[in-house]
Motif scaffolding. Structure first.
Motif, PDB file in Angstrom:
ATOM      1  N   VAL A  44     -51.007  -3.840-126.399  1.00 43.70           N
ATOM      2  CA  VAL A  44     -50.679  -4.519-125.152  1.00 43.70           C
ATOM      3  C   VAL A  44     -49.589  -3.761-124.389  1.00 43.70           C
ATOM      4  O   VAL A  44     -49.582  -3.704-123.158  1.00 43.70           O
ATOM      5  N   ARG A  45     -48.663  -3.153-125.115  1.00 50.41           N
ATOM      6  CA  ARG A  45     -47.634  -2.371-124.420  1.00 50.41           C
ATOM      7  C   ARG A  45     -48.237  -1.098-123.795  1.00 50.41           C
ATOM      8  O   ARG A  45     -47.837  -0.684-122.701  1.00 50.41           O
ATOM      9  N   ALA A  46     -49.186  -0.501-124.514  1.00 51.20           N
ATOM     10  CA  ALA A  46     -49.837   0.681-123.955  1.00 51.20           C
ATOM     11  C   ALA A  46     -50.614   0.337-122.693  1.00 51.20           C
ATOM     12  O   ALA A  46     -50.596   1.101-121.688  1.00 51.20           O
ATOM     13  N   ARG A  98     -45.990 -14.351-129.157  1.00 46.35           N
ATOM     14  CA  ARG A  98     -47.170 -14.613-129.994  1.00 46.35           C
ATOM     15  C   ARG A  98     -47.770 -15.944-129.584  1.00 46.35           C
ATOM     16  O   ARG A  98     -47.092 -16.972-129.583  1.00 46.35           O
ATOM     17  N   MET A  99     -49.030 -15.931-129.245  1.00 43.04           N
ATOM     18  CA  MET A  99     -49.720 -17.128-128.782  1.00 43.04           C
ATOM     19  C   MET A  99     -50.383 -17.828-129.970  1.00 43.04           C
ATOM     20  O   MET A  99     -51.106 -17.197-130.740  1.00 43.04           O
ATOM     21  N   ARG A 107     -51.482 -11.975-128.348  1.00 37.42           N
ATOM     22  CA  ARG A 107     -50.140 -11.570-127.941  1.00 37.42           C
ATOM     23  C   ARG A 107     -50.058 -11.653-126.427  1.00 37.42           C
ATOM     24  O   ARG A 107     -51.022 -11.291-125.717  1.00 37.42           O
ATOM     25  N   LEU A 108     -48.918 -12.114-125.898  1.00 35.30           N
ATOM     26  CA  LEU A 108     -48.683 -12.215-124.446  1.00 35.30           C
ATOM     27  C   LEU A 108     -47.454 -11.378-124.110  1.00 35.30           C
ATOM     28  O   LEU A 108     -46.378 -11.595-124.656  1.00 35.30           O
ATOM     29  N   LEU A 109     -47.666 -10.429-123.198  1.00 39.36           N
ATOM     30  CA  LEU A 109     -46.568  -9.571-122.752  1.00 39.36           C
ATOM     31  C   LEU A 109     -46.218  -9.942-121.320  1.00 39.36           C
ATOM     32  O   LEU A 109     -47.090  -9.955-120.440  1.00 39.36           O
ATOM     33  N   ILE A 122     -53.558 -10.187-124.871  1.00 35.87           N
ATOM     34  CA  ILE A 122     -54.513  -9.418-125.653  1.00 35.87           C
ATOM     35  C   ILE A 122     -54.964 -10.271-126.836  1.00 35.87           C
ATOM     36  O   ILE A 122     -54.162 -10.953-127.469  1.00 35.87           O
ATOM     37  N   ALA A 123     -56.268 -10.308-127.101  1.00 34.72           N
ATOM     38  CA  ALA A 123     -56.856 -11.076-128.206  1.00 34.72           C
ATOM     39  C   ALA A 123     -57.860 -10.206-128.944  1.00 34.72           C
ATOM     40  O   ALA A 123     -58.503  -9.344-128.342  1.00 34.72           O
TER      41      ALA A 123
END
Length: 434
Positions: A44-46, A98-99, A107-109, A122-123
């Motif tokens: 997700v960071r990428a 973290r969802m 994950r939620l950014l 992202i899932a």
């Protein structure tokens, strides 16, 4: 019953395999969860970094939207709800979150950048299923491998301890009268016979041979000594019988001869008991006899003893017939046992009664004498034990009496109350004629 060594080994190896499987599965699960979380965070960071780079080149570049990544860009001054951001994201501040969504790991950014705020989720539903199946398959394979290794280890360990357990079983089943030394020969033992087993087998063989030699010496000495004692006892009894027939014998000498005969009879009882016990390794040719006749003889012996005592008139000795058991065994052995019990009852009864009850399955000797304390009863059958308050008894000890009874499958029990009396019972299984 205590467990055998092979069963203990089986339980230990089974427990070891179970703990190993649990530990491996736990490690696989933790590593899967941690690895999946790290992968989601880096991914997700990428994606976010790539979006910021592309949006810097092209302000109209859309936020990423794929089957795994959903992005929302909210320009500065715009309500996130108007930009389509789900309500569940609104309370999240900048950072990685973290969802908690059932059935998926998400994950939620949330990042603030040039011109606004980026929400990116992202899932991995497919990855989650793949990870779950991978974990399950790895756990099964690992569990199977650990179980197989543990089973092989158990088989090896069992083969190593099998000679020891076999030795223990052979020794436990030994008949002291007929020791089978060939059964503990290391060459005949199953399993992996090592140096220790050879040493143990040799030690057991040596111990058994020394024990047999000791038993033979003791038995031979007892038999020879008993036979040697019979001759002078016979002389004493014959001489006293001849003297008692002398009509001119003074009364004072008559009482002395009575005491000599009783003492000789006591010694004969001891000799007979020793001879019977010395032959306990030999098959007995039991005779059939009536226990009532033996009890009658024991009462006669007790009456002679009472006549010697100064307070004989205060004690009544009686035979109570309630049965007529017919036994197979040694008539002399039962006579020795009953005579000794009657002697004890007469010796320790100052006044009252001594009854010899003959039942179908037992003979009881009941007295109203001094009785015995509980701790004395518990130790009464120990060899050479004599309580201080009972010093003065004569004849066989109760330890020899019980051993003599056990030679023919009988049992001797004692129940006593201090100051009220004692009840000694010889129990047996009578032979019933068809």
């Amino acid at each position: 019953m205590p467990q055998g060594l092979p069963r203990k080994l089986r339980r230990v190896f089974a427990l070891q395999a179970l703990l190993a499987v649990v530990a491996v599965v736990a490690c696989l699960y933790v590593s899967t969860v941690v690895g999946r979380g790290m992968l989601a965070s880096q991914w997700v960071r990428a994606e976010a970094d790539r979006y910021w780079v592309e949006s810097a080149r092209d302000p109209a570049f859309p936020a990423p939207w794929t089957s795994s990544v959903h992005g929302y860009f909210v320009p500065a001054g715009t309500d996130p709800a108007d930009a389509g951001v789900p309500e569940t994201y609104l309370d999240a501040g900048p950072g990685l979150h973290r969802m908690q969504v059932p059935g998926a790991s998400q994950r939620l950014l949330v990042e603030d950048g040039p011109g606004g705020r980026l929400y990116m989720r992202i899932a991995f539903p497919l990855l989650d299923h793949a990870g779950l199946w991978s974990l399950l398959i790895a756990s099964l394979l690992t569990g199977g491998a650990i179980t197989m290794v543990s089973w092989l280890s158990y088989r090896i360990a069992r083969r190593m301890v099998l000679p020891v357990t076999t030795l223990a079983a052979q020794v436990a089943s030994w008949d002291p009268r007929q020791l089978d030394l060939d059964a503990i020969d290391p060459e005949r033992l199953p399993g992996a016979v090592g140096r220790e087993v050879h040493l143990l087998g040799g030690a057991l063989r040596g111990l058994a041979e020394r024990t047999q030699a000791f038993i033979r010496r003791e038995r031979d000495f007892t038999r020879e000594a008993s036979h040697e004692l019979r001759t002078p006892l016979t002389v004493v009894r014959v001489a006293t019988d001849m003297l008692r027939r002398d009509p001119e014998l003074p009364q004072r000498m008559q009482r002395s001869l009575d005491r000599l005969q009783v003492a000789a009879r006591d010694m004969e009882a001891v000799v007979d008991a020793l001879l019977i016990l010395a032959r306990e390794d030999e098959p007995g040719n039991g005779e059939e006899f009536d226990a009532l006749d033996v009890a009658t003889e024991a009462v006669n012996v007790g009456q002679v003893l009472l006549d010697e005592l100064p307070d004989a008139a205060m004690v009544r000795l009686a035979l109570v017939e309630r049965g007529a058991p017919r036994l197979r065994g040694s008539r002399r052995a039962l006579a020795v046992i009953l005579e000794q019990l009657v002697r004890n009852a007469c010796t320790f009864t100052v006044e009252g009664t001594v009854d010899v009850l003959v039942e179908d399955d037992r003979v009881e000797v009941r007295d109203t004498g001094v009785g015995m304390e509980r701790d004395v009863i518990e130790r009464a059958f120990e060899p050479f034990y004599r309580a201080d308050q009972y010093v003065g008894g004569r004849g066989l000890g109760l330890a020899v009496v019980r051993r003599l009874a056990a030679r023919f499958g009988w049992s001797v029990d004692i129940d006593s109350t201090p100051g009220k009396g004692t009840n000694a019972a010889v129990r047996f299984q009578p032979r019933r004629d068809p």
